[in-house]
Design a protein around this motif. Structure first.
Motif, PDB file in Angstrom:
ATOM      1  N   ILE A  86      -1.567  23.111  88.842  1.00  0.00           N
ATOM      2  CA  ILE A  86      -1.863  22.195  87.744  1.00  0.00           C
ATOM      3  C   ILE A  86      -3.287  22.447  87.259  1.00  0.00           C
ATOM      4  N   PHE A  87      -3.576  21.943  86.056  1.00  0.00           N
ATOM      5  CA  PHE A  87      -4.974  21.790  85.649  1.00  0.00           C
ATOM      6  C   PHE A  87      -5.132  20.373  85.119  1.00  0.00           C
ATOM      7  N   ARG A  88      -6.400  19.907  85.077  1.00  0.00           N
ATOM      8  CA  ARG A  88      -6.649  18.507  84.744  1.00  0.00           C
ATOM      9  C   ARG A  88      -7.680  18.385  83.630  1.00  0.00           C
ATOM     10  N   ILE A  89      -7.412  17.458  82.729  1.00  0.00           N
ATOM     11  CA  ILE A  89      -8.320  17.152  81.627  1.00  0.00           C
ATOM     12  C   ILE A  89      -8.792  15.713  81.800  1.00  0.00           C
ATOM     13  N   GLY A  90     -10.076  15.544  82.051  1.00  0.00           N
ATOM     14  CA  GLY A  90     -10.630  14.205  82.154  1.00  0.00           C
ATOM     15  C   GLY A  90     -10.969  13.666  80.776  1.00  0.00           C
ATOM     16  N   HIS A  91     -10.632  12.416  80.531  1.00  0.00           N
ATOM     17  CA  HIS A  91     -10.986  11.781  79.248  1.00  0.00           C
ATOM     18  C   HIS A  91     -11.387  10.336  79.506  1.00  0.00           C
ATOM     19  N   MET A  92     -12.455  10.198  80.265  1.00  0.00           N
ATOM     20  CA  MET A  92     -12.955   8.874  80.635  1.00  0.00           C
ATOM     21  C   MET A  92     -14.416   8.726  80.243  1.00  0.00           C
ATOM     22  N   GLY A  93     -14.829   7.487  80.084  1.00  0.00           N
ATOM     23  CA  GLY A  93     -16.230   7.219  79.797  1.00  0.00           C
ATOM     24  C   GLY A  93     -16.566   7.439  78.337  1.00  0.00           C
ATOM     25  N   TYR A  94     -17.619   8.215  78.105  1.00  0.00           N
ATOM     26  CA  TYR A  94     -18.105   8.463  76.745  1.00  0.00           C
ATOM     27  C   TYR A  94     -17.241   9.557  76.112  1.00  0.00           C
ATOM     28  N   LEU A 147     -19.211  20.898  77.216  1.00  0.00           N
ATOM     29  CA  LEU A 147     -18.492  19.627  77.139  1.00  0.00           C
ATOM     30  C   LEU A 147     -17.725  19.414  78.437  1.00  0.00           C
ATOM     31  N   LEU A 148     -18.069  18.350  79.145  1.00  0.00           N
ATOM     32  CA  LEU A 148     -17.396  18.051  80.412  1.00  0.00           C
ATOM     33  C   LEU A 148     -16.152  17.209  80.137  1.00  0.00           C
ATOM     34  N   MET A 149     -14.991  17.823  80.269  1.00  0.00           N
ATOM     35  CA  MET A 149     -13.715  17.113  80.191  1.00  0.00           C
ATOM     36  C   MET A 149     -13.112  17.167  81.595  1.00  0.00           C
ATOM     37  N   THR A 150     -13.836  16.561  82.520  1.00  0.00           N
ATOM     38  CA  THR A 150     -13.504  16.647  83.938  1.00  0.00           C
ATOM     39  C   THR A 150     -13.309  15.246  84.516  1.00  0.00           C
ATOM     40  N   PRO A 151     -12.830  15.148  85.763  1.00  0.00           N
ATOM     41  CA  PRO A 151     -12.703  13.833  86.403  1.00  0.00           C
ATOM     42  C   PRO A 151     -14.051  13.224  86.778  1.00  0.00           C
ATOM     43  N   GLY A 152     -15.119  13.888  86.496  1.00  0.00           N
ATOM     44  CA  GLY A 152     -16.455  13.415  86.798  1.00  0.00           C
ATOM     45  C   GLY A 152     -17.240  14.535  87.453  1.00  0.00           C
ATOM     46  N   PRO A 153     -18.537  14.658  87.079  1.00  0.00           N
ATOM     47  CA  PRO A 153     -19.223  13.783  86.150  1.00  0.00           C
ATOM     48  C   PRO A 153     -18.703  13.929  84.736  1.00  0.00           C
ATOM     49  N   THR A 154     -19.014  12.924  83.930  1.00  0.00           N
ATOM     50  CA  THR A 154     -18.574  12.906  82.539  1.00  0.00           C
ATOM     51  C   THR A 154     -19.788  12.979  81.622  1.00  0.00           C
ATOM     52  N   MET A 155     -19.532  13.132  80.334  1.00  0.00           N
ATOM     53  CA  MET A 155     -20.624  13.232  79.363  1.00  0.00           C
ATOM     54  C   MET A 155     -21.438  11.932  79.331  1.00  0.00           C
TER      55      MET A 155
END
Length: 379
Positions: free
Chosen positions: A333-341, A5-13
Motif C-alpha cells: 500500500i501507499f498512504r496519503i495524509g490529509h490532516m491539519g493544515y 509538500l508533506l502529505m504524510t501521516p505526520g509531521p504535517t505542513m
C-alpha cells in the motif's frame, strides 16, 4: 522552488502564521509572559478536545504521551485490554508490557476496525483496570468508532479506565473527551493540530486521578507534578518546557478555533472524499472499506506489479512526500495524509505529482483526470 509538500501521516505542513509566531526569541518559562501563553494554550486545548479536564503538556512525540499514560495510570500486574487494528495499537500494548502491566490483546486484521460489541464482550469476560485503544490508525487508514466503543465499554464496565491514543485524530475529527467519558486521551502537536513535532498532550479525568493513589514509576512523566504546575496562579511546567513549540501550538489552536471546530471537521471530510474520488479516477483501489476509512489519511492498494518504492521516489522528485506501508504492508500500500493544515491547493499539487509519477512509470493516465475530479468536488 516550492518547499516539499508533506502529505504524510505526520509531521504535517505548518502554517506560515505559526512559523512566524515561533520564530521569535523564547521567553523565560518562570515568568508571567510565559504563564499567559501557557494558560492560553491550555484553555484552547480544552476547547478543541471538548473537555473540562486538565490537559497536561510534555515535550515529546505522541509515543512519549502514550508511555506517560501507562507509567502514571497503571502499575505492574494491573490487567488491561489492548485493542489493536495496526502498528500503533500494537505499540500501545508493547509499552504497557514494558511497564509490567498484564496485557490481553484483542487484535483485528489490518484494514478492519474494532467492533464495539467485541470490545464490550471481552471486558465482561474478566476484570480489567483499563482499556487501551487507538482512535485513528494511520498505518492502515482505518478509524475506530470511538463514540460507539466508549458507549458499549461503559455499559460493560462503568469503572474501567478508557485510555485513547488520539495522536493522529484530535483536532481533525471529533474525539469529544467528556461526552465519550474518556479517562485519558493522548495526542501530539504534529498532526491535526498543525504545529511542529515535539509536544504531547494528555487529558486526565477525575476517575483516572482517583486511580493514581500513589506516585507512579516515572519522575519526568509525573502527571501529579504537571497538574500542580497548572494549578498555580501563573501556570507553568515542572521542568523547562519546549517554549517555542508551545508558542507555535498556541497560534495553531487560534487558527483552528477561528475556523470553527465543526468547520475543521467538515473540511477534513471533504478533502478525504475528494482525495479518494481522485484516486479512483486514476484506477486505484482503497485499502480499507469506505465506511471505516479515516477522514485524515487514505491508504491505497498497490495494483499488481506496482512498484511502490519507485512511485514514492518519483512523487518526491516532484516535491511531494507520501508514505508507503508499514511492517507486512510495505510494498502493498501507499498512504496519503490529509490532516491539519490541508487545503485544495495542496491537494492539487499532490495529484499533479501523482499523475506525473504514474506517466513516468508507463501508466496511461489521462493528464488532469484527477485534477478535474478534485475541482468538481471541492468547488
Amino acid at each position: 522552488m516550492h518547499e516539499k509538500l508533506l502529505m504524510t501521516p505526520g509531521p504535517t505542513m505548518v502554517p506560515e502564521r505559526v512559523l512566524k509566531a515561533m520564530a521569535k526569541q523564547p521567553v523565560h518559562h518562570r515568568t508571567p509572559d510565559f504563564g499567559e501563553i501557557f494558560k492560553s494554550m491550555n484553555r484552547k486545548l480544552q476547547e478543541v478536545f471538548e473537555t473540562k479536564n486538565y490537559v497536561l503538556t510534555f515535550p515529546a512525540s505522541g509515543t512519549g504521551g502514550m508511555e506517560a499514560a501507562v507509567a502514571n495510570v497503571f502499575k505492574p500486574g494491573d490487567k488491561v485490554l489492548a485493542v489493536s487494528i495496526g502498528v500503533f495499537g500494537d505499540r500501545f500494548a508493547q509499552i504497557a508490557k514494558r511497564f509490567g502491566v498484564d496485557v490481553d490483546i484483542l487484535s483485528y486484521q489490518w484494514g478492519y476496525a474494532a467492533s464495539p460489541d467485541d470490545v464490550a464482550q471481552r471486558l465482561k469476560s474478566s476484570k480489567y483496570k483499563g482499556l487501551l485503544i487507538t482512535h485513528n490508525e494511520t498505518s492502515t487508514g482505518v478509524i475506530n468508532d470511538i463514540e460507539a466503543i466508549c458507549k458499549r465499554v461503559r455499559e460493560a464496565d462503568k469503572d474501567v479506565l478508557i485510555v485513547v491514543d488520539a495522536v493522529s485524530s484530535a483536532g481533525g475529527v471529533p474525539v469529544r473527551v467528556d461526552a465519550n467519558d474518556i479517562d485519558v486521551m493522548v495526542t501530539a502537536s504534529q498532526k491535526a493540530l498543525m504545529a511542529p513535532p515535539g509536544l504531547a498532550f494528555v487529558t486526565v479525568s477525575e476517575r483516572a486521578w482517583k486511580a493514581m493513589e500513589s506516585d507512579g514509576v516515572s519522575y519526568y512523566w509525573d502527571f501529579k507534578a504537571a497538574k500542580k504546575g497548572l494549578q498555580k496562579a501563573i501556570p507553568d511546567t515542572p521542568y523547562t518546557p519546549a517554549i517555542s513549540l508551545i508558542v507555535a501550538q498556541n497560534e495553531a489552536l487560534s487558527m483552528i478555533l477561528e475556523e470553527g471546530l465543526e468547520n475543521v471537521f467538515l473540511r477534513h471530510q471533504n478533502i478525504a472524499h475528494a482525495t479518494r474520488a481522485a484516486l479512483v479516477s486514476l484506477g486505484f483501489e482503497l485499502f480499507p472499506q469506505e465506511s471505516i476509512s479515516s477522514p485524515l489519511i487514505t491508504a491505497v492498494k498497490a495494483p499488481q506489479g506496482f512498484d511502490v518504492a519507485r512511485f514514492l521516489a518519483l512523487v518526491d522528485q516532484r516535491g511531494v512526500v507520501l508514505t508507503g506501508g508499514q511492517k507486512h504492508l510495505k510494498g502493498q500500500i501507499f498512504r496519503i495524509g490529509h490532516m491539519g493544515y490541508i487545503n485544495k491547493d495542496f491537494l492539487m499539487r499532490a495529484f499533479e505529482a501523482i499523475e506525473g509519477a504514474m506517466v513516468d512509470m508507463g501508466y496511461g493516465v489521462e493528464k488532469g483526470a484527477s485534477i478535474k475530479v478534485l475541482n468538481e468536488i471541492l468547488n
